[in-house]
Design a protein around this motif. Structure first.
Motif, short mmCIF file in Angstrom:
data_model
loop_
_atom_site.label_atom_id
_atom_site.label_comp_id
_atom_site.label_asym_id
_atom_site.label_seq_id
_atom_site.Cartn_x
_atom_site.Cartn_y
_atom_site.Cartn_z
N THR A 188 0.81 -1.21 0.00
CA THR A 188 0.00 0.00 0.00
C THR A 188 0.85 1.27 0.00
O THR A 188 0.31 2.37 0.13
CB THR A 188 -0.93 0.02 1.23
N HIS A 189 2.15 1.13 -0.16
CA HIS A 189 3.01 2.31 -0.16
C HIS A 189 2.84 3.07 -1.47
O HIS A 189 2.86 2.48 -2.56
CB HIS A 189 4.47 1.89 0.01
N PRO A 190 2.66 4.40 -1.42
CA PRO A 190 2.39 5.18 -2.64
C PRO A 190 3.44 5.02 -3.74
O PRO A 190 3.09 4.92 -4.92
CB PRO A 190 2.35 6.62 -2.12
N SER A 191 4.73 4.98 -3.38
CA SER A 191 5.77 4.86 -4.40
C SER A 191 5.71 3.50 -5.10
O SER A 191 5.92 3.40 -6.31
CB SER A 191 7.16 5.05 -3.76
N ILE A 192 5.43 2.47 -4.34
CA ILE A 192 5.35 1.12 -4.92
C ILE A 192 4.11 1.00 -5.80
O ILE A 192 4.15 0.41 -6.89
CB ILE A 192 5.37 0.06 -3.81
N ILE A 193 3.01 1.60 -5.37
CA ILE A 193 1.80 1.59 -6.18
C ILE A 193 2.03 2.35 -7.48
O ILE A 193 1.59 1.93 -8.56
CB ILE A 193 0.63 2.21 -5.38
N GLN A 194 2.76 3.46 -7.41
CA GLN A 194 3.07 4.25 -8.60
C GLN A 194 3.91 3.44 -9.59
O GLN A 194 3.66 3.44 -10.80
CB GLN A 194 3.80 5.52 -8.21
N LEU A 195 4.93 2.73 -9.07
CA LEU A 195 5.75 1.89 -9.94
C LEU A 195 4.94 0.75 -10.55
O LEU A 195 5.13 0.38 -11.71
CB LEU A 195 6.93 1.33 -9.15
N ALA A 196 4.04 0.20 -9.77
CA ALA A 196 3.20 -0.88 -10.27
C ALA A 196 2.36 -0.40 -11.45
O ALA A 196 2.22 -1.10 -12.47
CB ALA A 196 2.32 -1.42 -9.15
N LYS A 197 1.81 0.79 -11.34
CA LYS A 197 1.03 1.35 -12.44
C LYS A 197 1.90 1.62 -13.66
O LYS A 197 1.50 1.37 -14.80
CB LYS A 197 0.34 2.63 -11.97
N LYS A 198 3.09 2.13 -13.43
CA LYS A 198 4.00 2.46 -14.53
C LYS A 198 4.37 1.23 -15.35
O LYS A 198 4.42 1.26 -16.58
CB LYS A 198 5.27 3.10 -13.97
N TYR A 199 4.62 0.11 -14.66
CA TYR A 199 5.08 -1.09 -15.35
C TYR A 199 3.96 -2.09 -15.61
O TYR A 199 4.21 -3.18 -16.15
CB TYR A 199 6.21 -1.76 -14.55
N GLY A 200 2.74 -1.75 -15.23
CA GLY A 200 1.62 -2.65 -15.47
C GLY A 200 1.73 -3.94 -14.67
O GLY A 200 1.36 -5.02 -15.15
N ARG A 201 2.24 -3.83 -13.45
CA ARG A 201 2.43 -4.98 -12.57
C ARG A 201 1.73 -4.73 -11.24
O ARG A 201 1.21 -3.64 -10.99
CB ARG A 201 3.92 -5.24 -12.34
N THR A 202 1.72 -5.73 -10.39
CA THR A 202 1.14 -5.56 -9.07
C THR A 202 2.21 -5.07 -8.08
O THR A 202 3.41 -5.26 -8.32
CB THR A 202 0.56 -6.89 -8.55
N PRO A 203 1.81 -4.45 -6.98
CA PRO A 203 2.79 -4.05 -5.97
C PRO A 203 3.66 -5.21 -5.48
O PRO A 203 4.86 -5.04 -5.25
CB PRO A 203 1.93 -3.47 -4.85
N ALA A 204 3.08 -6.40 -5.35
CA ALA A 204 3.86 -7.56 -4.91
C ALA A 204 4.95 -7.88 -5.93
O ALA A 204 6.09 -8.18 -5.56
CB ALA A 204 2.95 -8.77 -4.71
N GLN A 205 4.61 -7.83 -7.21
CA GLN A 205 5.60 -8.12 -8.24
C GLN A 205 6.71 -7.08 -8.25
O GLN A 205 7.88 -7.41 -8.47
CB GLN A 205 4.91 -8.18 -9.61
N ILE A 206 6.37 -5.83 -8.00
CA ILE A 206 7.39 -4.78 -7.93
C ILE A 206 8.37 -5.08 -6.80
O ILE A 206 9.59 -5.00 -6.97
CB ILE A 206 6.73 -3.41 -7.71
N CYS A 207 7.86 -5.43 -5.62
CA CYS A 207 8.73 -5.69 -4.46
C CYS A 207 9.62 -6.91 -4.70
O CYS A 207 10.81 -6.88 -4.37
CB CYS A 207 7.88 -5.91 -3.22
N ILE A 208 9.06 -7.96 -5.24
CA ILE A 208 9.83 -9.18 -5.47
C ILE A 208 10.89 -8.94 -6.53
O ILE A 208 12.06 -9.32 -6.37
CB ILE A 208 8.89 -10.34 -5.87
#
Length: 358
Positions: free
Chosen positions: A212-232
């Motif tokens: 639910t972190h705003p920066s991670i959500i922003q990256l998820a939207k940018k790359y068309g991925r989920t926040p979990a995928q961004i973190c992993i």
């Protein structure tokens, strides 16, 4: 050249250990208190290509894993199985006995990786350092006997590793520690790498807080991925063996897709290069044009990059450079990575990430 994806024993990229073995960079974690699902493990093995399973005596699911592995039909030799020694079993004789018991519960003849779960021992009349040294000597014996193909520690700090270096012979192959965007112990990571200790990270999603972190959500939207995928993906691309845990089949499937080729709105594509294709033995058969269009540019991320100059008779080794891993948020900016003109025939070796554009 095709990019490697999760799926099968040869589909997941690996990191080399100091003893010559290779550990898959993505695994499935388990835990106690509702952190295990038989159906989810079977799904991970059968449908997602997961071959790296992490557990511990403390979690109470070793015997359950045996049943799931049997049901999956995956051969033992295709699996990487890690379990951990709980502090109630520390000590020379207790450690050897506990290892055999874990093997029996798991239904295996050997462990791919056996870890000391915590540095603190709480043994009356002995210091933690004494107990760690005694326990590690038993781990070394288990390793020499082949019951443990690799041995390591978990939650150890630099001070604990320094003491172990003074007291014992074999350097741990792995140190497993909590690692996510809010918990990034870079000094410990650097120390481990300086001693050829592979750093393995648990809780890559920060127990859900990162989602639910705003920066991670922003990256998820940018790359068309989920926040979990961004973190992993962020964890893996920082060179960390990553073991997310889930009891839901759909979440495990989602996590595994962290390994696949990505693209963003600017047309940048991200790939994990296939380990076998990019190994030293096959590098003479690879052209830069297998990786990017002629004249393209690339940003290279990784622990090691070998520059190859393509000549008339094939590809010749030029030199090796060490390139620091860069955080996901800085992919495009590339503060510490190396920019290469791949039109001259650069070929890159083994387990790093690169991005190309025309």
């Amino acid at each position: 050249m095709a990019a490697a994806e999760v799926g099968g024993a040869h589909g997941c990229p690996t990191l080399p250990l100091a003893n010559g073995r290779s550990i898959p960079v993505l695994g499935l974690g388990t835990s106690h208190q509702g952190g295990y699902s038989h159906d989810a493990v079977v799904h991970a093995l059968q449908k997602c290509g997961i071959r790296h399973i992490d557990t511990a005596k403390r979690y109470g699911c070793e015997s359950l894993l045996q049943k799931a592995i049997e049901e999956s039909g995956v051969k033992r030799e295709e699996l990487w199985i890690t379990t951990k020694l709980w502090h109630s079993d520390y000590g020379y004789e207790n450690t050897k006995k506990a290892c055999l018991e874990s093997c029996e519960r798991l239904g295996v003849e050997y462990l791919d990786l056996y870890l000391i779960h915590w540095p603190d021992a709480h043994v009356p009349g002995k210091s933690n350092r004494e107990v760690r040294a005694e326990t590690w000597r038993a781990m070394e014996e288990l390793y020499e006997r082949g019951l443990c193909r690799s041995i390591g520690v978990s939650n150890f700090l630099i001070s604990h590793l320094e003491q172990l270096k003074e007291d014992c012979v074999i350097t741990p192959h792995v140190n497993q520690v909590e690692y996510h965007p809010f918990q990034r112990p870079q000094e410990l990571v650097d120390y481990c790498r300086s001693r050829d200790i592979v750093f393995e990270g648990y809780c890559p999603l920060a127990k859900g807080e990162a989602l639910t972190h705003p920066s991670i959500i922003q990256l998820a939207k940018k790359y068309g991925r989920t926040p979990a995928q961004i973190c992993i993906r962020w964890s893996i691309q920082n060179g960390i063996v990553t073991i997310p845990k889930s009891t839901k089949a759909e979440r495990i499937q989602e996590n595994c897709k962290s390994m696949r080729s990505w693209g963003d709105s600017a047309g940048h594509s991200w790939y994990f290069l296939d380990e076998q294709t990019c190994s030293v033995g096959s590098v003479s058969r690879i052209s830069c044009l297998d990786l990017v269009p002629e004249g393209g540019m690339a940003l290279v991320y990784g622990l090691n990059c070998i520059r190859m100059n393509k000549g008339n008779s094939g590809v010749e080794l030029s030199k090796e450079k060490h390139i620091p891993w860069t955080s996901l948020a800085y992919f495009i900016e590339v503060q510490a990575a190396l920019t290469l003109d791949l039109a001259v025939g650069e070929v890159l070796r083994k387990e790093f990430l690169f991005c190309w554009w025309g």
